[in-house]
Scaffold this active site. Structure first.
Site, short mmCIF file in Angstrom:
data_model
loop_
_atom_site.label_atom_id
_atom_site.label_comp_id
_atom_site.label_asym_id
_atom_site.label_seq_id
_atom_site.Cartn_x
_atom_site.Cartn_y
_atom_site.Cartn_z
N LYS A 93 4.24 0.87 0.52
CA LYS A 93 5.65 0.89 0.55
C LYS A 93 6.61 1.99 -0.36
O LYS A 93 7.60 2.26 0.07
CB LYS A 93 6.29 -0.47 -0.55
CG LYS A 93 5.99 -1.81 -0.21
CD LYS A 93 6.43 -3.61 -1.20
CE LYS A 93 6.46 -4.49 0.46
NZ LYS A 93 5.12 -5.28 -0.02
N GLU A 115 16.65 -6.14 -2.45
CA GLU A 115 16.19 -7.71 -2.94
C GLU A 115 14.42 -7.57 -3.60
O GLU A 115 14.15 -7.15 -2.34
CB GLU A 115 16.84 -8.68 -2.27
CG GLU A 115 15.96 -9.14 -1.06
CD GLU A 115 15.67 -8.22 0.27
OE1 GLU A 115 17.29 -7.39 0.39
OE2 GLU A 115 15.03 -7.30 0.49
N SER A 381 -3.84 -1.15 2.76
CA SER A 381 -2.24 -1.18 2.21
C SER A 381 -1.91 -1.10 0.81
O SER A 381 -0.88 -0.18 0.03
CB SER A 381 -1.25 -2.37 3.25
OG SER A 381 -1.69 -3.75 2.77
C1 PLP Z 1 4.22 -5.98 0.40
C2 PLP Z 1 3.70 -5.47 0.87
C3 PLP Z 1 2.58 -5.40 2.19
C4 PLP Z 1 3.05 -6.49 3.18
O1 PLP Z 1 4.31 -5.67 3.83
P1 PLP Z 1 4.52 -4.76 5.23
O2 PLP Z 1 5.89 -4.24 6.21
O3 PLP Z 1 4.17 -5.93 6.41
O4 PLP Z 1 3.19 -3.69 5.06
C5 PLP Z 1 1.02 -5.83 2.42
N1 PLP Z 1 0.45 -4.74 1.46
C6 PLP Z 1 1.09 -4.93 0.53
C7 PLP Z 1 -0.34 -4.40 -0.65
C8 PLP Z 1 2.27 -5.03 -0.03
O5 PLP Z 1 2.68 -4.92 -0.82
#
Ligand code: PLP
Length: 400
Positions: A93, A115, A381
Protein backbone atom coordinates in the site's frame (compact mmCIF):
# COMPACT_ATOMS: atom_id res chain seq x y z
CA UNK A 1 -2.74 -6.90 -25.70
CA UNK A 2 -0.30 -4.48 -27.33
CA UNK A 3 -0.39 -0.89 -26.08
CA UNK A 4 -2.63 -1.96 -23.23
CA UNK A 5 -1.74 1.03 -21.06
CA UNK A 6 -2.43 3.51 -23.86
CA UNK A 7 -5.90 2.05 -24.37
CA UNK A 8 -7.10 1.67 -20.79
CA UNK A 9 -8.58 3.63 -19.25
CA UNK A 10 -10.00 5.96 -21.93
CA UNK A 11 -9.89 9.73 -21.37
CA UNK A 12 -13.08 9.61 -19.27
CA UNK A 13 -11.64 6.92 -17.03
CA UNK A 14 -13.52 3.95 -18.48
CA UNK A 15 -12.20 0.42 -18.75
CA UNK A 16 -14.74 -0.64 -21.39
CA UNK A 17 -18.06 -0.16 -19.54
CA UNK A 18 -16.52 0.04 -16.03
CA UNK A 19 -15.04 2.88 -14.03
CA UNK A 20 -15.82 6.47 -14.95
CA UNK A 21 -17.07 8.94 -12.37
CA UNK A 22 -20.64 9.12 -11.08
CA UNK A 23 -20.54 12.07 -8.74
CA UNK A 24 -22.33 15.23 -7.62
CA UNK A 25 -21.10 18.25 -9.64
CA UNK A 26 -18.94 19.79 -6.90
CA UNK A 27 -17.02 16.56 -6.37
CA UNK A 28 -16.77 16.01 -10.13
CA UNK A 29 -15.06 19.37 -10.50
CA UNK A 30 -12.52 18.35 -7.89
CA UNK A 31 -11.85 15.06 -9.66
CA UNK A 32 -11.34 16.89 -12.98
CA UNK A 33 -8.79 19.13 -11.29
CA UNK A 34 -6.92 16.15 -9.83
CA UNK A 35 -6.97 14.38 -13.22
CA UNK A 36 -5.51 17.38 -15.06
CA UNK A 37 -2.88 17.89 -12.40
CA UNK A 38 -1.92 14.24 -12.41
CA UNK A 39 -1.46 14.19 -16.19
CA UNK A 40 0.67 17.31 -16.08
CA UNK A 41 2.79 16.52 -13.03
CA UNK A 42 3.29 12.75 -13.20
CA UNK A 43 5.23 13.00 -16.44
CA UNK A 44 7.58 15.72 -15.26
CA UNK A 45 11.22 14.89 -14.75
CA UNK A 46 11.23 16.22 -11.18
CA UNK A 47 8.24 14.16 -10.10
CA UNK A 48 9.59 10.97 -11.62
CA UNK A 49 13.06 11.34 -10.18
CA UNK A 50 11.78 12.25 -6.71
CA UNK A 51 9.46 9.22 -6.69
CA UNK A 52 12.32 7.01 -7.84
CA UNK A 53 14.56 8.26 -5.07
CA UNK A 54 11.83 7.75 -2.43
CA UNK A 55 11.28 4.18 -3.58
CA UNK A 56 14.93 3.36 -3.30
CA UNK A 57 16.00 5.21 -0.16
CA UNK A 58 12.83 5.36 1.96
CA UNK A 59 10.82 2.33 0.91
CA UNK A 60 13.76 0.01 0.35
CA UNK A 61 12.86 -0.92 -3.23
CA UNK A 62 13.34 -2.98 -5.27
CA UNK A 63 11.85 -5.71 -3.10
CA UNK A 64 13.29 -9.14 -3.98
CA UNK A 65 11.81 -12.04 -5.89
CA UNK A 66 12.40 -15.19 -3.86
CA UNK A 67 12.37 -18.85 -4.91
CA UNK A 68 10.50 -21.06 -2.39
CA UNK A 69 12.51 -24.26 -2.56
CA UNK A 70 10.83 -26.05 0.33
CA UNK A 71 7.31 -25.18 -0.75
CA UNK A 72 8.13 -26.19 -4.34
CA UNK A 73 9.61 -29.51 -3.20
CA UNK A 74 6.46 -30.31 -1.22
CA UNK A 75 3.77 -29.08 -3.63
CA UNK A 76 5.44 -29.32 -7.04
CA UNK A 77 5.90 -26.54 -9.54
CA UNK A 78 8.44 -23.79 -9.10
CA UNK A 79 6.98 -21.29 -6.66
CA UNK A 80 8.31 -17.74 -6.40
CA UNK A 81 7.28 -14.77 -4.27
CA UNK A 82 7.45 -11.06 -5.05
CA UNK A 83 8.28 -9.83 -1.55
CA UNK A 84 6.05 -6.78 -1.04
CA UNK A 85 6.03 -7.76 2.63
CA UNK A 86 9.55 -6.27 2.68
CA UNK A 87 8.38 -2.90 1.37
CA UNK A 88 8.64 -0.28 4.18
CA UNK A 89 5.63 -0.50 6.52
CA UNK A 90 5.11 -4.11 5.51
CA UNK A 91 2.85 -4.09 2.46
CA UNK A 92 2.35 -2.82 -1.07
CA UNK A 93 0.00 0.00 0.00
CA UNK A 94 2.86 2.42 0.62
CA UNK A 95 3.64 2.32 -3.14
CA UNK A 96 0.54 4.30 -4.03
CA UNK A 97 0.37 6.31 -0.81
CA UNK A 98 3.85 7.78 -1.46
CA UNK A 99 2.76 8.60 -5.01
CA UNK A 100 -0.47 10.27 -3.88
CA UNK A 101 1.34 12.23 -1.17
CA UNK A 102 4.01 13.35 -3.64
CA UNK A 103 1.24 14.58 -5.92
CA UNK A 104 -0.24 16.50 -2.95
CA UNK A 105 3.14 18.14 -2.37
CA UNK A 106 3.41 19.24 -6.03
CA UNK A 107 -0.13 20.63 -5.83
CA UNK A 108 0.84 22.67 -2.78
CA UNK A 109 -1.66 20.87 -0.54
CA UNK A 110 -1.19 20.86 3.22
CA UNK A 111 -3.30 17.91 4.24
CA UNK A 112 -4.14 14.33 3.22
CA UNK A 113 -7.62 12.96 3.91
CA UNK A 114 -8.81 9.36 3.65
CA UNK A 115 -10.97 6.73 5.22
CA UNK A 116 -9.76 3.40 6.46
CA UNK A 117 -11.50 0.13 7.31
CA UNK A 118 -9.05 -2.17 9.03
CA UNK A 119 -6.49 0.61 9.27
CA UNK A 120 -3.88 -0.60 6.78
CA UNK A 121 -4.50 2.21 4.32
CA UNK A 122 -4.61 4.69 7.18
CA UNK A 123 -1.21 3.58 8.46
CA UNK A 124 0.37 3.69 4.99
CA UNK A 125 -1.00 7.17 4.35
CA UNK A 126 0.04 8.34 7.83
CA UNK A 127 3.56 7.12 6.99
CA UNK A 128 3.57 9.08 3.73
CA UNK A 129 2.21 12.20 5.45
CA UNK A 130 4.97 12.06 8.07
CA UNK A 131 7.62 11.74 5.34
CA UNK A 132 6.35 14.84 3.51
CA UNK A 133 5.48 16.87 6.62
CA UNK A 134 1.80 16.99 5.61
CA UNK A 135 -1.14 16.92 7.98
CA UNK A 136 -3.19 13.76 7.81
CA UNK A 137 -6.79 13.07 8.78
CA UNK A 138 -8.11 9.50 8.68
CA UNK A 139 -11.82 8.80 9.06
CA UNK A 140 -12.60 5.50 10.69
CA UNK A 141 -15.82 3.89 11.93
CA UNK A 142 -16.08 3.60 15.70
CA UNK A 143 -16.59 -0.14 15.38
CA UNK A 144 -13.35 -0.47 13.42
CA UNK A 145 -11.50 1.78 15.86
CA UNK A 146 -12.36 -0.63 18.66
CA UNK A 147 -11.42 -3.69 16.58
CA UNK A 148 -8.19 -2.41 15.08
CA UNK A 149 -6.60 -0.75 18.08
CA UNK A 150 -2.92 -1.33 17.10
CA UNK A 151 -3.39 0.44 13.76
CA UNK A 152 -5.13 3.37 15.48
CA UNK A 153 -2.13 3.70 17.79
CA UNK A 154 0.30 3.47 14.85
CA UNK A 155 -1.49 6.29 13.05
CA UNK A 156 -1.44 8.44 16.18
CA UNK A 157 2.26 7.79 16.77
CA UNK A 158 2.88 8.89 13.19
CA UNK A 159 1.13 12.17 13.94
CA UNK A 160 -2.17 11.51 12.18
CA UNK A 161 -5.57 12.62 13.44
CA UNK A 162 -8.00 9.70 13.57
CA UNK A 163 -11.58 10.93 13.23
CA UNK A 164 -14.18 8.54 14.71
CA UNK A 165 -17.31 8.08 12.59
CA UNK A 166 -20.33 7.51 14.78
CA UNK A 167 -23.35 7.26 12.46
CA UNK A 168 -24.98 4.31 10.71
CA UNK A 169 -23.15 0.98 11.06
CA UNK A 170 -19.99 2.92 12.09
CA UNK A 171 -17.78 1.01 9.64
CA UNK A 172 -16.09 1.57 6.27
CA UNK A 173 -19.05 2.84 4.26
CA UNK A 174 -19.85 5.63 6.72
CA UNK A 175 -16.14 6.42 6.97
CA UNK A 176 -16.02 6.99 3.18
CA UNK A 177 -18.95 9.43 3.36
CA UNK A 178 -17.39 11.26 6.26
CA UNK A 179 -14.00 11.54 4.52
CA UNK A 180 -15.62 12.82 1.30
CA UNK A 181 -17.49 15.50 3.31
CA UNK A 182 -14.30 16.59 5.06
CA UNK A 183 -12.50 16.78 1.73
CA UNK A 184 -15.23 18.84 0.07
CA UNK A 185 -15.22 21.23 3.01
CA UNK A 186 -11.50 21.94 2.48
CA UNK A 187 -10.55 20.81 -1.04
CA UNK A 188 -8.44 23.94 -1.50
CA UNK A 189 -5.84 22.75 1.02
CA UNK A 190 -6.27 18.98 1.00
CA UNK A 191 -6.02 15.92 -1.23
CA UNK A 192 -8.27 12.90 -0.89
CA UNK A 193 -6.26 9.68 -1.14
CA UNK A 194 -7.95 6.43 -2.07
CA UNK A 195 -6.51 3.14 -0.83
CA UNK A 196 -6.92 0.86 -3.85
CA UNK A 197 -7.69 0.84 -7.59
CA UNK A 198 -11.28 1.89 -6.83
CA UNK A 199 -13.31 5.10 -6.59
CA UNK A 200 -14.03 7.67 -9.30
CA UNK A 201 -11.60 8.46 -12.13
CA UNK A 202 -8.67 9.25 -11.90
CA UNK A 203 -8.02 7.07 -8.84
CA UNK A 204 -8.17 3.59 -10.40
CA UNK A 205 -5.70 4.76 -13.05
CA UNK A 206 -3.45 6.69 -10.67
CA UNK A 207 -3.22 3.97 -8.07
CA UNK A 208 -2.50 1.38 -10.77
CA UNK A 209 0.21 3.57 -12.25
CA UNK A 210 1.86 3.96 -8.83
CA UNK A 211 1.65 0.18 -8.25
CA UNK A 212 3.13 -0.68 -11.65
CA UNK A 213 6.59 -0.59 -10.10
CA UNK A 214 5.80 -4.01 -8.56
CA UNK A 215 5.17 -5.63 -11.95
CA UNK A 216 8.04 -3.91 -13.72
CA UNK A 217 10.51 -5.02 -11.04
CA UNK A 218 9.06 -8.54 -10.85
CA UNK A 219 9.22 -9.08 -14.61
CA UNK A 220 12.89 -8.03 -14.74
CA UNK A 221 13.88 -9.96 -11.64
CA UNK A 222 12.11 -13.15 -12.66
CA UNK A 223 13.70 -13.03 -16.09
CA UNK A 224 17.13 -12.43 -14.61
CA UNK A 225 16.72 -15.43 -12.27
CA UNK A 226 15.25 -17.91 -14.75
CA UNK A 227 15.78 -16.62 -18.30
CA UNK A 228 12.03 -16.88 -18.94
CA UNK A 229 8.62 -15.45 -18.06
CA UNK A 230 6.55 -17.10 -15.32
CA UNK A 231 3.81 -19.46 -16.53
CA UNK A 232 1.38 -18.18 -13.88
CA UNK A 233 1.13 -15.00 -11.81
CA UNK A 234 -1.15 -15.04 -8.75
CA UNK A 235 -2.37 -12.19 -6.52
CA UNK A 236 -5.20 -11.67 -4.03
CA UNK A 237 -7.95 -9.20 -4.95
CA UNK A 238 -9.69 -6.91 -2.48
CA UNK A 239 -10.05 -3.64 -4.35
CA UNK A 240 -7.33 -4.98 -6.60
CA UNK A 241 -4.28 -2.70 -6.27
CA UNK A 242 -1.59 -5.26 -5.49
CA UNK A 243 -2.96 -7.51 -8.23
CA UNK A 244 -2.96 -4.69 -10.83
CA UNK A 245 0.57 -3.85 -9.73
CA UNK A 246 2.03 -7.25 -10.47
CA UNK A 247 -0.28 -8.07 -13.41
CA UNK A 248 0.75 -4.90 -15.20
CA UNK A 249 4.27 -6.29 -15.65
CA UNK A 250 2.91 -9.25 -17.64
CA UNK A 251 -0.43 -8.22 -19.09
CA UNK A 252 0.83 -7.53 -22.59
CA UNK A 253 2.39 -11.00 -22.80
CA UNK A 254 -0.53 -13.38 -23.31
CA UNK A 255 1.63 -16.44 -22.63
CA UNK A 256 1.59 -15.50 -18.95
CA UNK A 257 -1.60 -16.66 -17.21
CA UNK A 258 -2.89 -14.21 -14.61
CA UNK A 259 -4.99 -15.28 -11.62
CA UNK A 260 -6.80 -12.96 -9.20
CA UNK A 261 -7.87 -14.67 -5.97
CA UNK A 262 -11.02 -13.55 -4.17
CA UNK A 263 -11.98 -14.41 -0.59
CA UNK A 264 -14.51 -17.27 -0.51
CA UNK A 265 -14.88 -16.77 3.25
CA UNK A 266 -16.99 -19.25 5.18
CA UNK A 267 -19.56 -20.22 2.55
CA UNK A 268 -21.31 -19.03 -0.63
CA UNK A 269 -24.15 -17.54 1.42
CA UNK A 270 -24.72 -13.77 1.26
CA UNK A 271 -22.68 -12.04 3.94
CA UNK A 272 -20.24 -14.95 4.39
CA UNK A 273 -17.80 -14.14 1.58
CA UNK A 274 -16.48 -11.23 -0.49
CA UNK A 275 -16.26 -12.91 -3.92
CA UNK A 276 -17.26 -9.81 -5.83
CA UNK A 277 -16.25 -10.86 -9.32
CA UNK A 278 -17.51 -14.42 -8.93
CA UNK A 279 -21.00 -13.51 -7.66
CA UNK A 280 -21.43 -9.77 -8.30
CA UNK A 281 -23.31 -7.94 -11.04
CA UNK A 282 -22.39 -4.60 -12.59
CA UNK A 283 -23.45 -1.70 -10.39
CA UNK A 284 -22.27 1.62 -8.99
CA UNK A 285 -20.52 2.15 -5.65
CA UNK A 286 -18.50 5.11 -4.35
CA UNK A 287 -18.77 6.93 -7.67
CA UNK A 288 -17.64 4.24 -10.14
CA UNK A 289 -19.04 1.25 -12.00
CA UNK A 290 -17.77 -2.27 -11.34
CA UNK A 291 -18.84 -5.77 -10.44
CA UNK A 292 -20.71 -5.33 -7.18
CA UNK A 293 -22.19 -7.67 -4.60
CA UNK A 294 -25.75 -6.39 -4.20
CA UNK A 295 -28.74 -7.15 -2.03
CA UNK A 296 -32.30 -7.44 -3.43
CA UNK A 297 -32.59 -3.65 -3.57
CA UNK A 298 -29.36 -3.22 -5.51
CA UNK A 299 -27.58 -1.77 -2.46
CA UNK A 300 -24.02 -2.97 -1.69
CA UNK A 301 -24.39 -6.30 0.13
CA UNK A 302 -22.74 -7.15 3.45
CA UNK A 303 -19.41 -8.91 2.95
CA UNK A 304 -17.05 -10.96 5.06
CA UNK A 305 -13.48 -12.25 4.83
CA UNK A 306 -11.03 -13.56 7.41
CA UNK A 307 -8.70 -10.93 5.90
CA UNK A 308 -10.19 -7.53 6.64
CA UNK A 309 -8.26 -5.96 3.74
CA UNK A 310 -10.32 -8.01 1.27
CA UNK A 311 -13.86 -7.37 2.50
CA UNK A 312 -15.17 -4.83 0.01
CA UNK A 313 -18.41 -5.40 -1.96
CA UNK A 314 -17.00 -3.71 -5.09
CA UNK A 315 -13.77 -4.23 -7.01
CA UNK A 316 -11.57 -2.15 -9.29
CA UNK A 317 -13.11 -1.30 -12.69
CA UNK A 318 -10.02 -2.62 -14.46
CA UNK A 319 -10.50 -6.05 -12.88
CA UNK A 320 -14.15 -5.93 -13.94
CA UNK A 321 -13.05 -5.42 -17.53
CA UNK A 322 -10.25 -8.01 -17.33
CA UNK A 323 -12.82 -10.55 -16.18
CA UNK A 324 -15.10 -9.80 -19.15
CA UNK A 325 -12.30 -9.92 -21.73
CA UNK A 326 -10.93 -13.05 -20.01
CA UNK A 327 -7.36 -11.78 -19.73
CA UNK A 328 -7.37 -12.60 -15.99
CA UNK A 329 -8.97 -15.65 -14.40
CA UNK A 330 -10.67 -14.98 -11.10
CA UNK A 331 -10.30 -17.77 -8.54
CA UNK A 332 -11.22 -18.18 -4.91
CA UNK A 333 -9.71 -19.34 -1.63
CA UNK A 334 -11.78 -19.87 1.49
CA UNK A 335 -10.87 -19.10 5.12
CA UNK A 336 -9.69 -22.62 5.89
CA UNK A 337 -7.43 -22.90 2.84
CA UNK A 338 -6.07 -19.45 3.68
CA UNK A 339 -5.23 -20.31 7.29
CA UNK A 340 -3.53 -23.55 6.13
CA UNK A 341 -1.46 -21.57 3.60
CA UNK A 342 -0.60 -19.00 6.29
CA UNK A 343 1.04 -21.73 8.37
CA UNK A 344 2.58 -23.57 5.40
CA UNK A 345 4.48 -20.51 4.21
CA UNK A 346 5.48 -19.63 7.78
CA UNK A 347 6.79 -23.09 8.60
CA UNK A 348 8.33 -24.11 5.27
CA UNK A 349 9.92 -20.82 4.26
CA UNK A 350 10.13 -18.69 7.40
CA UNK A 351 7.84 -16.02 5.99
CA UNK A 352 4.63 -15.08 7.86
CA UNK A 353 2.24 -13.69 5.24
CA UNK A 354 -0.62 -11.23 5.72
CA UNK A 355 -3.96 -13.07 5.68
CA UNK A 356 -4.83 -11.17 2.50
CA UNK A 357 -1.70 -12.47 0.76
CA UNK A 358 -2.27 -15.97 2.18
CA UNK A 359 -5.32 -16.20 -0.12
CA UNK A 360 -2.97 -15.95 -3.12
CA UNK A 361 -0.62 -18.51 -1.58
CA UNK A 362 -3.53 -20.91 -0.96
CA UNK A 363 -4.63 -20.83 -4.59
CA UNK A 364 -1.03 -21.04 -5.85
CA UNK A 365 -0.44 -24.23 -3.84
CA UNK A 366 -3.42 -25.84 -5.59
CA UNK A 367 -2.14 -24.67 -8.94
CA UNK A 368 1.34 -26.03 -8.19
CA UNK A 369 -0.03 -29.47 -7.34
CA UNK A 370 -1.96 -29.60 -10.60
CA UNK A 371 0.90 -28.19 -12.71
CA UNK A 372 4.17 -29.64 -11.42
CA UNK A 373 6.08 -28.52 -14.54
CA UNK A 374 5.10 -24.86 -14.33
CA UNK A 375 6.50 -21.77 -12.65
CA UNK A 376 4.24 -19.66 -10.44
CA UNK A 377 4.95 -16.13 -9.23
CA UNK A 378 2.87 -14.98 -6.23
CA UNK A 379 2.56 -11.36 -5.17
CA UNK A 380 3.13 -11.55 -1.42
CA UNK A 381 1.33 -8.27 -0.80
CA UNK A 382 2.13 -7.93 2.91
CA UNK A 383 3.56 -9.41 6.08
CA UNK A 384 1.47 -11.13 8.71
CA UNK A 385 2.61 -9.57 11.98
CA UNK A 386 -0.72 -7.72 12.20
CA UNK A 387 -2.58 -11.06 12.04
CA UNK A 388 -0.67 -13.34 14.41
CA UNK A 389 -2.74 -12.83 17.57
CA UNK A 390 -6.02 -13.13 15.70
CA UNK A 391 -4.97 -16.34 13.93
CA UNK A 392 -3.64 -18.11 16.99
CA UNK A 393 -6.54 -17.02 19.25
CA UNK A 394 -9.13 -18.12 16.71
CA UNK A 395 -7.55 -21.19 15.09
CA UNK A 396 -4.75 -22.26 17.45
CA UNK A 397 -1.49 -23.71 16.18
CA UNK A 398 -1.52 -26.59 13.66
CA UNK A 399 -1.33 -30.00 15.32
CA UNK A 400 1.59 -31.89 13.81
C1 PLP B 1 -5.15 -3.86 1.73
C2 PLP B 1 -4.42 -5.09 1.43
C3 PLP B 1 -4.78 -5.94 0.36
C4 PLP B 1 -6.00 -5.70 -0.48
O1 PLP B 1 -5.96 -4.56 -1.25
P1 PLP B 1 -5.77 -4.62 -2.82
O2 PLP B 1 -6.08 -3.24 -3.25
O3 PLP B 1 -6.71 -5.65 -3.39
O4 PLP B 1 -4.36 -5.01 -3.08
C5 PLP B 1 -4.00 -7.04 0.10
N1 PLP B 1 -2.93 -7.34 0.86
C6 PLP B 1 -2.54 -6.57 1.90
C7 PLP B 1 -1.36 -6.96 2.68
C8 PLP B 1 -3.27 -5.42 2.22
O5 PLP B 1 -2.89 -4.66 3.25
Amino acid sequence: MKDYFKQYPDTKGFFKEYGGAFLPPDLQEEMNRITDAYHAISKSHNFISELRSIRKHFQGRPTPVYYCKNLSAKYGGRIYLKREDLNHSGAHKLNHCMGEALLAKYLGKKKLIAETGAGQHGVALATAAAYFGLECEIHMGEVDIAKEHPNVVRMEILGTKVVPVTHGLKTLKEAVDSAFDAYLADSENSLYCIGSVVGPHPFPMMVRDFQRVVGIEAQEQFFEMTGEQPDHVVACVGGGSNAMGIFSGFIEDEDVELHGVEPAGLSDKNGEHASTITFGKPGIIHGFKCYLLQDEKGEPAPVYSVASGLDYPGVGPEHSMLKDIKRVKYQRANDKETIDAFFELSRLEGIIPALESAHAVAYALKLAKENPQKSILINLSGRGDKDIDFVVDKYGLPKE
